[in-house]
Design an enzyme around this catalytic site. Structure first.
Site, PDB file in Angstrom:
ATOM      1  N   SER A   1      33.393 -11.068  10.505  1.00 37.13           N
ATOM      2  CA  SER A   1      31.760 -10.573   9.489  1.00 37.13           C
ATOM      3  C   SER A   1      31.684  -9.854   9.930  1.00 37.13           C
ATOM      4  O   SER A   1      31.594  -8.805   9.412  1.00 37.13           O
ATOM      5  CB  SER A   1      30.711 -11.812   9.362  1.00 37.13           C
ATOM      6  OG  SER A   1      31.785 -12.962   8.486  1.00 37.13           O
TER       7      SER A   1
ATOM      8  N   HIS B   1      -6.396  19.410  31.877  1.00 37.26           N
ATOM      9  CA  HIS B   1      -7.011  18.158  32.222  1.00 37.26           C
ATOM     10  C   HIS B   1      -8.181  18.442  32.170  1.00 37.26           C
ATOM     11  O   HIS B   1      -9.365  17.745  31.805  1.00 37.26           O
ATOM     12  CB  HIS B   1      -7.235  18.188  34.050  1.00 37.26           C
ATOM     13  CG  HIS B   1      -6.470  18.472  34.543  1.00 37.26           C
ATOM     14  ND1 HIS B   1      -5.672  17.777  35.768  1.00 37.26           N
ATOM     15  CD2 HIS B   1      -5.222  20.125  34.832  1.00 37.26           C
ATOM     16  CE1 HIS B   1      -4.301  18.624  35.662  1.00 37.26           C
ATOM     17  NE2 HIS B   1      -4.453  19.535  35.540  1.00 37.26           N
TER      18      HIS B   1
ATOM     19  N   SER C   1     -16.999   7.737   4.832  1.00 36.10           N
ATOM     20  CA  SER C   1     -17.710   6.579   5.615  1.00 36.10           C
ATOM     21  C   SER C   1     -18.405   5.631   4.603  1.00 36.10           C
ATOM     22  O   SER C   1     -19.198   6.424   3.740  1.00 36.10           O
ATOM     23  CB  SER C   1     -18.318   6.702   6.711  1.00 36.10           C
ATOM     24  OG  SER C   1     -19.517   6.201   7.322  1.00 36.10           O
TER      25      SER C   1
ATOM     26  N   SER D   1      21.648 -10.046  14.343  1.00 34.09           N
ATOM     27  CA  SER D   1      21.914 -10.567  13.058  1.00 34.09           C
ATOM     28  C   SER D   1      20.550 -10.017  12.143  1.00 34.09           C
ATOM     29  O   SER D   1      20.255  -9.155  10.566  1.00 34.09           O
ATOM     30  CB  SER D   1      22.382 -11.172  12.385  1.00 34.09           C
ATOM     31  OG  SER D   1      22.172 -11.543  11.338  1.00 34.09           O
TER      32      SER D   1
ATOM     33  N   ARG E   1       1.116  -0.996   0.368  1.00 34.71           N
ATOM     34  CA  ARG E   1      -0.015   0.002   0.024  1.00 34.71           C
ATOM     35  C   ARG E   1       0.420   1.025  -0.086  1.00 34.71           C
ATOM     36  O   ARG E   1       0.337   2.700  -0.718  1.00 34.71           O
ATOM     37  CB  ARG E   1      -0.769   0.142   0.688  1.00 34.71           C
ATOM     38  CG  ARG E   1      -1.782   1.502   1.049  1.00 34.71           C
ATOM     39  CD  ARG E   1      -2.826   0.988   2.229  1.00 34.71           C
ATOM     40  NE  ARG E   1      -4.224   1.988   2.601  1.00 34.71           N
ATOM     41  CZ  ARG E   1      -5.379   1.312   1.409  1.00 34.71           C
ATOM     42  NH1 ARG E   1      -5.004   0.629   0.596  1.00 34.71           N
ATOM     43  NH2 ARG E   1      -6.001   2.416   1.726  1.00 34.71           N
TER      44      ARG E   1
ATOM     45  N   ASP F   1      26.713 -14.666   4.175  1.00 34.02           N
ATOM     46  CA  ASP F   1      26.117 -14.035   3.474  1.00 34.02           C
ATOM     47  C   ASP F   1      27.782 -12.889   3.336  1.00 34.02           C
ATOM     48  O   ASP F   1      28.204 -13.107   1.871  1.00 34.02           O
ATOM     49  CB  ASP F   1      24.973 -13.135   3.977  1.00 34.02           C
ATOM     50  CG  ASP F   1      25.186 -12.786   5.594  1.00 34.02           C
ATOM     51  OD1 ASP F   1      26.474 -13.493   5.137  1.00 34.02           O
ATOM     52  OD2 ASP F   1      24.314 -12.079   5.934  1.00 34.02           O
TER      53      ASP F   1
ATOM     54  N   ARG G   1      18.495  -6.795   9.998  1.00 35.42           N
ATOM     55  CA  ARG G   1      17.602  -6.391   8.420  1.00 35.42           C
ATOM     56  C   ARG G   1      16.457  -5.470   9.384  1.00 35.42           C
ATOM     57  O   ARG G   1      16.324  -5.405   7.648  1.00 35.42           O
ATOM     58  CB  ARG G   1      17.896  -8.371   8.345  1.00 35.42           C
ATOM     59  CG  ARG G   1      18.858  -8.350   7.698  1.00 35.42           C
ATOM     60  CD  ARG G   1      18.931  -9.495   7.727  1.00 35.42           C
ATOM     61  NE  ARG G   1      20.078 -10.636   6.888  1.00 35.42           N
ATOM     62  CZ  ARG G   1      20.636 -10.544   6.577  1.00 35.42           C
ATOM     63  NH1 ARG G   1      19.915  -9.810   4.943  1.00 35.42           N
ATOM     64  NH2 ARG G   1      22.319 -11.682   5.802  1.00 35.42           N
TER      65      ARG G   1
END
Length: 471
Positions: free
Chosen positions: A139, A187, A311, A356, A28, A108, A360
């Site tokens: 790594s 308030h 609506s 790890s 979307r 990787d 990502r």
């Protein structure tokens, strides 16, 4: 015709991808988050890793560490340009080769190393230096620097620009409505007046302050081997000052060097980044809720678009959906930000791999934030003060002038000023006439009494007008 058919096929595939995406960021909201892919996609991570590996290789060469037989390898400017092109020309198509390698290695970062070696094999000069790719690195040396560069670039190029858009809009609203008086609410009850512009200025000031902290934050990085002690480095080249070399390399990349780490850089700077982002998001959630509430009491009107529907069953509705969308998306962003803060600073012993998969998801957190900011700006673009409602509300609440009258009574020694006004106003319907009748009976100098008799709720705004114009 063939070109048009191909374009149509590509367009259809793209539309289908957004309709079948699991995350709304890729579905979307895909049109709003496309730029994030340049920093936080799988492809982007590969490219940043390649950048770090190539820069490290060039750095080793600059320190005369790379040898061809017994001789130090001296590269020409053209050779160094070829190295840069491995990074510069790395595109999505070439990333498929990295994934092919990874299907065999199941690792990787090692796949990145092997890919670079393949590229070096294509050059007869650079072929001889390929075993210096990933030299003395674990790594995480490559990963932590790559992520710090990714987050720095995304912060500077995307996040800060999005926040600047929000700030500019709030400043504009502060200036446009600097002298529009309105009742405050503390308030949930009516309180001393402010101005519409001053209330926007309050939020603008807060976001500006915290955005500067975010802008100035530097991500930390390390390059010190498998457990943070330069074990392999010192064995291979014991005469080199590795801590300073590591510091120099990292600072050349415009990052902050962290000298004390285990195998992983502990992510404290990442956690600090998310604490700032979480705070900014919370402030803007508060703004969204306030504007939503002002709309609900008809203090703000929303521009309508003839073709839109509010609506599915109530035709009259003009819902504050942009502010609701902002609140929801910033809440999602904060959920991840809080998890990053709590998770990333903890690792078992010298490291575990639980960070790890979390790392990502930086793009997801940023994505929801960016969508939220855009919704907020869209909503703010649609609103304008409903002057009639605001002024009528002020005119119907003369009791708010109990505060200034009380202070003048104190100033001139009138006994029990607070108590007198409490008895007059608390829980009572006060009109202009009843309040003026009270003032007339006070023992005050004529000029002071005249000042109070001419005071109206819409005029009692303190320096709100000035403050709104100062932001």
């Amino acid at each position: 015709m063939l070109i048009f058919r191909r374009l149509y096929k590509f367009s259809s595939q793209l539309k289908e991808a957004t309709l079948t995406a699991i995350s709304p960021l890729d579905g979307r909201y895909a049109s709003q988050t496309t730029a994030i892919k340049d920093y936080f996609s799988e492809y982007a991570l590969m490219k940043y890793r390649i950048k770090v590996e190539i820069e490290w290789l060039k750095f080793l060469h600059s320190k005369n560490m790379i040898k061809q037989g017994d001789q130090v390898l001296n590269l020409t400017a053209l050779d160094l340009t070829y190295l840069d092109l491995i990074y510069d020309k790395f595109d999505v198509t070439k990333s498929f080769r990295v994934k092919q390698i990874e299907s065999t290695t199941n690792h990787d970062v090692k796949s990145i190393e092997y890919y670079i070696k393949e590229e070096l094999d294509k050059n007869p000069i650079l072929h001889s230096m390929k075993e210096y790719v990933h030299f003395c690195c674990t790594s995480e040396d490559i990963n932590n620097i790559a992520y710090s560069l990714m987050m720095t670039d995304a912060k500077n190029n995307l996040l800060m620009k999005s926040l600047e858009g929000v700030i500019n809009k709030l400043v504009q609203l502060s200036h446009d409505h600097h002298n529009v008086p309105m009742l405050s609410r503390t308030h949930g009850q009516v309180a001393s007046p402010t101005t519409v512009g001053k209330e926007f200025a309050n939020f603008a000031y807060r976001i500006k302050n915290h955005s500067e902290l975010l802008r100035n934050l530097k991500f930390e990085a390390k390059l010190n081997g498998a457990v943070g002690n330069y074990n392999a480095h010192l064995l291979a080249y014991p005469s080199y000052d590795w801590p300073n070399l590591s510091k120099s390399f990292i600072e050349e990349l415009k990052l902050k060097h962290n000298p004390f780490t285990t195998q992983i850089e502990p992510h404290d700077s990442v956690a600090l980044y998310y604490s700032y982002l979480n705070l900014i998001n919370n402030i803007l959630i508060g703004l969204s809720r306030d504007v939503w509430s002002y709309i609900s009491i008809n203090y703000f009107e929303q521009k309508t678009v003839k073709s839109e529907v509010g609506s599915s069953t109530m035709p009259h509705k003009v819902n504050p959906i942009d502010f609701e969308n902002c609140e929801g998306n910033l809440g999602l962003s904060n959920s991840l930000a809080q998890h990053f803060m709590n998770k990333l600073v903890i690792s078992r012993y010298q490291r575990d791999l639980s960070d790890s998969t979390v790392m990502r998801n930086h793009g997801v957190c940023l994505g929801y934030a960016v969508v939220g900011y855009r919704s907020l700006i869209k909503g703010l673009d649609k609103i304008s003060p409903n002057y009639d409602t605001i002024l009528n509300d002020l005119e119907n609440h003369w009791e708010i002038l109990a505060e200034p009258i009380q202070q003048i009574m104190r100033q001139y020694g009138v006994p029990n000023p607070y108590e007198q006004l409490k008895e007059l106003t608390r829980g009572q319907k006060i009109t202009k006439d009843s309040l003026r009748e009270f003032i007339t009976k006070l023992t005050l100098p004529d000029d002071v009494k005249k000042k109070l008799l001419t005071l109206e709720p819409k005029d009692y705004i303190g320096n709100a007008d000035k403050m709104a114009r100062l932001i």
